[in-house]
Scaffold this motif. Structure first.
Motif, PDB file in Angstrom:
ATOM      1  N   LEU A 223       0.924  -1.169   0.036  1.00 47.85           N
ATOM      2  CA  LEU A 223       0.011  -0.216  -0.116  1.00 47.85           C
ATOM      3  C   LEU A 223       0.823   1.101  -0.381  1.00 47.85           C
ATOM      4  O   LEU A 223       0.079   2.487  -0.514  1.00 47.85           O
ATOM      5  N   GLN A 224       1.740   0.801   0.615  1.00 47.51           N
ATOM      6  CA  GLN A 224       2.881   2.257   0.727  1.00 47.51           C
ATOM      7  C   GLN A 224       3.373   2.219  -0.744  1.00 47.51           C
ATOM      8  O   GLN A 224       3.668   3.824  -0.504  1.00 47.51           O
ATOM      9  N   LEU A 226       2.264   1.997  -3.464  1.00 48.31           N
ATOM     10  CA  LEU A 226       1.069   2.055  -4.246  1.00 48.31           C
ATOM     11  C   LEU A 226       1.337   3.377  -4.230  1.00 48.31           C
ATOM     12  O   LEU A 226       1.200   4.837  -5.013  1.00 48.31           O
ATOM     13  N   ARG A 227       0.489   4.009  -2.704  1.00 51.93           N
ATOM     14  CA  ARG A 227       0.641   5.339  -3.398  1.00 51.93           C
ATOM     15  C   ARG A 227       1.771   6.478  -3.248  1.00 51.93           C
ATOM     16  O   ARG A 227       1.759   7.589  -3.550  1.00 51.93           O
ATOM     17  N   GLU A 228       2.733   5.965  -3.309  1.00 49.38           N
ATOM     18  CA  GLU A 228       3.816   6.820  -3.557  1.00 49.38           C
ATOM     19  C   GLU A 228       4.300   6.554  -4.718  1.00 49.38           C
ATOM     20  O   GLU A 228       5.479   7.344  -5.272  1.00 49.38           O
ATOM     21  N   GLY A 231      -0.651   5.332  -7.142  1.00 53.12           N
ATOM     22  CA  GLY A 231      -1.407   4.982  -6.877  1.00 53.12           C
ATOM     23  C   GLY A 231      -2.112   3.443  -7.864  1.00 53.12           C
ATOM     24  O   GLY A 231      -2.274   2.456  -7.960  1.00 53.12           O
ATOM     25  N   ARG A 276      -3.154  -1.379  -8.763  1.00 57.00           N
ATOM     26  CA  ARG A 276      -4.052   0.207  -8.812  1.00 57.00           C
ATOM     27  C   ARG A 276      -4.695  -0.294  -7.375  1.00 57.00           C
ATOM     28  O   ARG A 276      -5.059  -0.940  -7.028  1.00 57.00           O
ATOM     29  N   LEU A 277      -4.434   1.047  -6.500  1.00 60.19           N
ATOM     30  CA  LEU A 277      -5.347   1.435  -6.268  1.00 60.19           C
ATOM     31  C   LEU A 277      -6.344   2.076  -6.187  1.00 60.19           C
ATOM     32  O   LEU A 277      -7.175   2.207  -6.987  1.00 60.19           O
TER      33      LEU A 277
END
Length: 278
Positions: A223-224, A226-228, A231, A276-277
């Motif tokens: 998750l980290q 993807l956020r960085e 996404g 993808r997020l």
């Protein structure tokens, strides 16, 4: 007989300007320099225990200071110097201990710590070797059990990523190649847990977390990531094991488990391009 590299029992026989002379039961004498008293007061006739070694001028002397290692033992020492014929490690006294080139099974680096076995060479000088395998012990049957948390030091690399380790700097252990994902080098300390106890007494350990712990940690890392990265990541459950290991330092199996958990939580979605997020 005075034993070099070990503690000896002596009687203080006489005082001179530069120290004291100590005498054993065979009336053999050795000097205890004033600088080696370690702030202790002694008198003629006192019975004391002192460590014996050779100083920088190759004289046999004694000291009341405590060495980090004695002959016949294994210790974790820092390399403090190099030469064309070997290296030197600090063992707590004025003179460093020598590690001949032929006793180094891997390249030693200055300011790094390694496990060494201390011995006397053919000239009765203290020396060290990285060849410690024969001097480690097999753990008693009741010493460890599966899932115990332990500390170990890597001392040798084998085939397919297998590593030999010393548990508690004393017992024989092994980490198979599939039980660690990070690069571990000789001399490195690791925290691990007991995975298996082999019939010969060798302890099999792993630096991997339990499946549940590793899944949760990996899920947070995904998750980290993807956020960085807006996404999106170009990895999914079809990605190669090598790409997954290089990016997330884990196995493809654990990666797929983590992705499955995140999809069940409706936090991510996969397609042929990647993940993808939501």
């Amino acid at each position: 007989m005075i034993l070099i590299g070990e503690y000896n029992n002596f009687k203080v026989s006489k005082k001179v300007d530069f120290g004291y002379y100590l005498e054993n039961e065979m009336e053999e004498e050795v000097l205890l320099p004033n600088g080696s008293l370690n702030n202790k007061k002694i008198e003629i006739g006192d019975k004391i225990e002192a460590f014996v070694y050779r100083d920088s001028k190759d004289r046999v002397i004694s000291t009341l200071k405590t060495p980090l290692l004695t002959v016949g033992k294994i210790g974790y020492l820092e390399v403090v110097g190099q030469s064309a014929i070997g290296a030197f490690a600090d063992f707590g006294l004025e003179r460093d201990a020598f590690i001949p080139i032929k006793e180094q099974i891997f390249k030693l680096k200055t300011e790094k710590k390694y496990l060494f076995y201390m011995y006397l060479d053919k000239t009765d000088r203290i020396a060290l070797t990285t060849k410690i395998d024969a001097y480690l012990e097999f753990a008693p049957e009741e010493k460890f059990k599966v899932s115990d948390e332990i500390e170990a030091v890597v001392y040798e690399s084998g085939y397919n990523g297998t590593l030999k380790v010393a548990i508690n700097k004393k017992y024989k252990g092994i980490i198979l190649g599939n039980e660690h994902f990070e690069y571990l080098y000789p001399g490195q300390e690791v925290k691990a847990r007991v995975k298996r106890i082999y019939e010969d007494g060798v302890i099999g350990i792993t630096t991997r977390k339990t499946r549940l712990d590793e899944r949760d940690l990996l899920s947070r890392e995904i998750l980290q990531y993807l956020r960085e990265n807006g996404g999106f990541m170009p990895f999914n459950d079809k990605s190669s094991p090598e790409d997954i290991k290089n990016t997330f330092n884990t196995s493809k199996n654990y990666f797929k488990i983590a992705l499955g958990g995140l999809m069940k939580q409706k936090l991510i979605a996969q397609d042929k391009e990647g993940t993808r997020l939501i």
